[in-house]
Every structure is written in C-alpha cells, then in structure tokens.
Design an enzyme around this catalytic site. Structure first.
Site, mmCIF file in Angstrom:
data_model
loop_
_atom_site.group_PDB
_atom_site.id
_atom_site.type_symbol
_atom_site.label_atom_id
_atom_site.label_comp_id
_atom_site.label_asym_id
_atom_site.label_seq_id
_atom_site.Cartn_x
_atom_site.Cartn_y
_atom_site.Cartn_z
ATOM 1 N N SER A 54 0.662 -1.209 0.158
ATOM 2 C CA SER A 54 0.267 -0.103 -0.144
ATOM 3 C C SER A 54 0.862 1.329 0.223
ATOM 4 O O SER A 54 2.245 1.093 0.445
ATOM 5 C CB SER A 54 -0.671 0.217 1.387
ATOM 6 N N THR A 339 -6.877 1.526 4.755
ATOM 7 C CA THR A 339 -6.772 0.577 6.093
ATOM 8 C C THR A 339 -6.805 0.933 7.102
ATOM 9 O O THR A 339 -7.339 0.018 8.143
ATOM 10 C CB THR A 339 -5.225 0.849 5.835
ATOM 11 N N CYS A 494 -1.461 -6.281 -17.814
ATOM 12 C CA CYS A 494 -0.417 -6.698 -16.156
ATOM 13 C C CYS A 494 0.830 -6.646 -16.684
ATOM 14 O O CYS A 494 1.756 -5.831 -17.093
ATOM 15 C CB CYS A 494 -0.525 -8.616 -17.173
ATOM 16 N N CYS A 517 4.044 -13.879 -11.352
ATOM 17 C CA CYS A 517 2.067 -13.480 -11.219
ATOM 18 C C CYS A 517 2.844 -12.519 -10.388
ATOM 19 O O CYS A 517 3.315 -13.282 -8.668
ATOM 20 C CB CYS A 517 1.478 -14.398 -10.663
ATOM 21 N N CYS A 523 -6.131 -9.795 -14.115
ATOM 22 C CA CYS A 523 -6.707 -9.874 -14.980
ATOM 23 C C CYS A 523 -8.186 -10.652 -14.853
ATOM 24 O O CYS A 523 -8.750 -10.921 -15.626
ATOM 25 C CB CYS A 523 -5.803 -11.751 -15.116
#
Length: 548
Positions: A54, A339, A494, A517, A523
């Site tokens: 984050s 958060t 991607c 990945c 995706c």
C-alpha cells in the site's frame, strides 16, 4: 481425499490489517471474558506482510482503539505528515501546484502517518501471536467447506506438491480442513473465496458493481540532502487524459527513502493503454524526476484496489461467516485510503463475534455485524464520499475534481442525490479498431524500467512444476475473441508480463507465464470476456515484499 481436520471457534482468512485487527481484538475479548476461544488465521504469503502493499498514509484512530499504547509498544508508525502538496500535471514538463485551499478536505493528510503497511502487519501479527492467536503463514485458503444446511463451515488450505500435470509429486501433502463456528474473510481486494461467496449467497444483488484501480509502488533510495521525511505529494493529470481516472503519489517515508507510485482506474476505454508504462512515463515529469537522479530503485510491486465505495458495498454476512476490509470493499475512494477502515471493520467484527459466540447458536448468521457497520464511522464516511467516483466517471477528472471540492468542502458530502455507475469496469473497453495505439518511451534503466526487471525486485517466486493458478474458462477466447476485438489487453494491463501473444509455427498463441504473477488480480477483474480466473497458487508463492 483424506484430510486432517482441525476445529476452531473462529478461522480468519488473510493476514492483512482487517484480518489481524479481527484476530487481535477477538483474542483481547477472549481474555477479558475469561474464555478460551480458539482463533486461527491463515495467510497465503510466506510470512505475514509478504503480500502486503500500500502507499501508505494511515489515519490512526482505529489503531489507537485496538492498541491505545501503540507508540510505546513499538508500532512501526513513526513518520507524521508535515507537508501536504498537490500538483496538476499539464504535460511532460509542466506542473501547477494547487493551493491547499482548493483541496477537498478528506484528501488532506496533516495528522496522518506515512508507513509501510507490510511492517505494520508484521507488528500486528506479533501482537496477535502474543495474545494466543494461531497464525499459519504459507497456507492459502483454496476451498470453502459447506454444511448440509448450506452454511459455511470453514475452509480447506491448498494442497502442496502437485505437479504441472495435476498429479501428486513425491513431496505431496494434502491441505487441511479448518472448521469453525464462524469464518472471517479478509483476503483483500478481489478475494478469490470472497468472490465465490458473493456469487453463492447473492451478496451483491442490491448494490452497484465493484469498481477497481491498479496501483503501482516503488521504493527508492535518494540523496539524503533531498529527503524531507513527512512530505506527501499527490498528482493529477498527465500522462492520463481527462477521461481516464488516476494519479500519482510520492511520500518521503524516512531519511533517504521515498515511496512513489501511480493508480490507474480500471474503467479506462482505450485497450492500448498500459498502466505500467503510464506509471513509468509519469516519473519523467520534473516534479518526480528531480528526486530520482542518481537514486536507486530498491522495491517494486502492484496491487488492485477496490474503489466503488458506498454504492458497491455488498451484504456483509451469510450463514457461517462475514466479510471484512477490502474483501467487503471498505476503501474510501475520496481519501484513497483503506487501512483505517480495514482495521475498524476488524474491530467491529470482533466485537460482534464475541457476543455471538456466547449465544446458543454460534453457527447462525451474524447479522448484528452488518447492523453495527451501518452505525459506524466506516459507513458514514463512505456515504459522504459516495459521489466521488461517479463524478469522475461522468464529468472527467478535471471537472470531476471541481465537483468533489464543492461536494466535500461546501456540502460536506450531503448533496441531495446519489450518482451510480452500473457498468462494470471490464465492459468499458472500446474496440481496438476504434482506438489509437499509444507510443510509450523506451525504458532508460535509470528512472524508467521494463516489467521483468521490476518483477525481479518484487522477489516473486512460484515453484515452476505446479499447475498454473491462472485459469482460462475457454482456451480459445484470448486469440479468437479478445485479440481481434480488443488487441488482447492482458498483454498491457498485467504489471508483471504474465500474459503474451506469441507466434508458434505460423499461428498466434496465448501464453501464461504464471511464475511472474505478483497477485495483483487485475486479470481476474479486467478481462473483457471475463474468461480469466485467478486462484491461489501453492502456499508461499508470489511476491515477497519487505517494506511495501
């Protein structure tokens, strides 16, 4: 298959802020009420924090509610925001600083803290273990367990040691059945089991489709003479056009360190747009570039985030379980923060669970949780920010931002109407034949980079001899449908070069490099044919973020 079963009072899926807050608060209540509730938390990453990414600037009210003495307890929340700046980028070389007076109030950050969310989650994990929570990292929750009455009874963790042919290897170990009176789903944005639960129990029947952005982040070591710990910079505008939502951030997180990144909303129209290349191009504006000369990039990551807000909130409970954090969609889009709402939802979940476990039927649906959420600060702040995303969608980023200023600073989020976006993001693409290809600058290896060198910095690893965790419902759609209609956009959306169209023996083939990945799940969200399904890989696989 014979599986070992373990029984708990509560099983929590996901070691992010929502899951850990639920675990910590429930363990506290277990001690206060002199109960011995057995709490388990499973996390698909190799350790707590491994898959956490984050920006991040955090509001600390919920953390203070969970641990009032967090400062003296050593929480990694140190850098208070001292300066808050907003720029409108008018081009590759131009930027206009926006006076603070014209910034919507929820976007202001004074009093907040710049943190590494991964570090905070590791610290919360330590507190949870000290309180007696059973934490199982490297154990992805891969399947749901239903009882004869249709209620959720727990989860099954993923099998280990399956070869790429689908057959067990010598190292095979079956997953465990973790049974619980209540199962809490805290998987983050686009949780794979959360997605199944929403379909199984029709949790989204009364809400708008969820909407998403793809967020990128890099951490850089810079010249300490240029470092201003506590300074926060946000940007709008270039390199996106006025009809494509997104923006950048740069946080001076510690002496000699900056975190910077970019978010692109996934409702963009041009299938030739590449969010990754857009992020790299953004760094060339002088506002950002001046800090990165002779600096070193040390981390990279990407993650989808949900930003549908109030209108996209699903029903939160179902027989045997509930949704917390970003599995529910609690990120506040106007603040670009989730958060604090994730932590708060975990606290509310724990309080509701503690009461429910004392009833004569603790397996029944915990409807009080949804009612408590509606009485909470989460619900009220999302309600006030409800028109932010629709305004950008309807009016464009410039006029949408102007509307947001009026909505938030003058009407304080209480305009007498609610706009909606009924179209899902993946349906936004216009045909490739009607779109203009975008030429991006080639990476220079100093400030801008390619995907593969970026993925390397994420420490991503998957055992190659395992089945791909990225599935296609129909193997023919990428080449026969997506390629002619939308130039197969997965090659560009991607952030980790997982998908490519290659030519083999004179034919075009669709290749999935699942080893790359980074678990962003874009995706699964943005395939225009909804043909890609993201599932959990073998335990511990994926990125290994250290301080993201």
């Amino acid at each position: 298959m014979n599986r070992e079963s373990m029984e708990f009072d509560v099983v929590i899926v996901g070691g992010g802020p929502a899951g850990l807050a639920t675990a910590c608060r429930l363990a506290q209540l277990s001690q206060e009420q002199k109960k011995d509730w057995q709490i388990a938390l499973v996390e698909k990453g190799s350790e707590i924090g491994a898959h956490i990414m984050s920006g991040a600037v955090i509001e600390t009210e919920a953390l203070s509610e969970l641990f009032p003495d967090w400062k003296n307890m050593g929480a990694p929340v140190k850098t208070e925001v001292k300066d808050d700046t907003f720029y409108y980028l008018r081009g590759a070389e131009k930027a206009t600083k926006i006076p603070g007076l014209f910034i919507p109030k929820p976007m202001r950050n004074h009093g907040n803290y710049i943190i590494s969310l991964g570090q905070l989650c590791r610290w919360l994990g330590e507190q949870a273990e000290n309180l007696g929570v059973n934490i199982f990292p490297g154990f992805p929750a891969s399947e749901l367990i239903y009882g004869e009455d249709g209620a959720v009874k727990g989860i099954i963790t993923g099998d280990m040691g399956i070869g790429h042919d689908g057959q067990p290897k010598d190292s095979f170990e079956p997953g465990y059945e973790l049974l619980a009176k209540q199962t809490i789903f805290a998987e983050g944005c686009r949780g794979s089991l959360g997605k199944q639960l929403k379909q199984q129990f029709d949790l989204e029947k009364d809400c708008d489709p969820q909407h998403y952005g793809l967020g990128f982040k890099e951490i850089w070591q810079i010249d300490e003479r240029l470092s201003k710990p506590g300074e926060v910079v946000h940007t709008l505008g270039w390199p996106l056009d006025n009809h494509t939502e997104g923006g950048g951030f740069l946080y001076h997180s510690a002496p000699g360190l900056v975190s910077l990144g970019f978010v692109v909303a996934l409702n963009y129209k041009n299938p030739y747009l590449s969010p990754f290349e857009t992020f790299q191009q953004w760094k060339l504006n002088p506002v950002i570039k001046q800090l990165l000369k002779n600096a070193k990039r040390i981390s990279y990551g990407a993650r989808a985030l949900n930003k549908g807000g109030f209108q996209s909130l699903p029903k939160l409970t179902f027989p045997g379980g509930l949704l917390v954090g970003c599995d529910a969609g609690f990120l506040n889009p106007v603040k670009i923060k989730g958060t604090h709402t994730a932590l708060k939802s975990g606290l509310i979940a724990a309080e509701s669970l503690a009461k429910h476990l004392l009833t004569t039927n603790p397996n029944s649906e915990l409807t009080s949780y949804g009612e408590e959420i509606k009485r909470s600060s989460i619900y009220h702040e999302l309600q006030k920010s409800r028109n932010f995303e629709p305004a950008l969608n309807k009016l464009g980023t410039f006029w949408g931002a102007a509307f947001t200023y009026i909505d938030q600073n003058i009407f304080l989020g209480h305009m007498p109407f609610t706009w909606r976006i009924k179209q899902p993001d993946y349906a936004s693409y216009q045909p490739a034949a009607e779109s203009t290809p975008i030429e991006y600058p080639k990476p220079d290896g100093e400030i801008t980079f390619d995907r593969l060198s970026s993925v390397f910095l994420s420490s991503t690893n998957h055992e190659e001899d395992q089945p791909s965790h990225i599935k296609l419902k129909d193997q023919d759609i990428p080449i026969q449908v997506n390629l002619p209609q939308w130039a197969e956009p997965s090659q560009r959306y991607c952030p980790a070069a997982v998908f490519e169209v290659v030519e083999e023996s004179g034919e075009q083939k669709f290749r999935i490099n699942f080893q790359n990945c980074v678990h962003c799940k874009t995706c699964d969200i943005n395939d225009p044919s909804q043909n890609i399904v993201w599932t959990t890989p073998e335990g511990g696989g994926g990125p290994n973020y250290s301080n993201m």
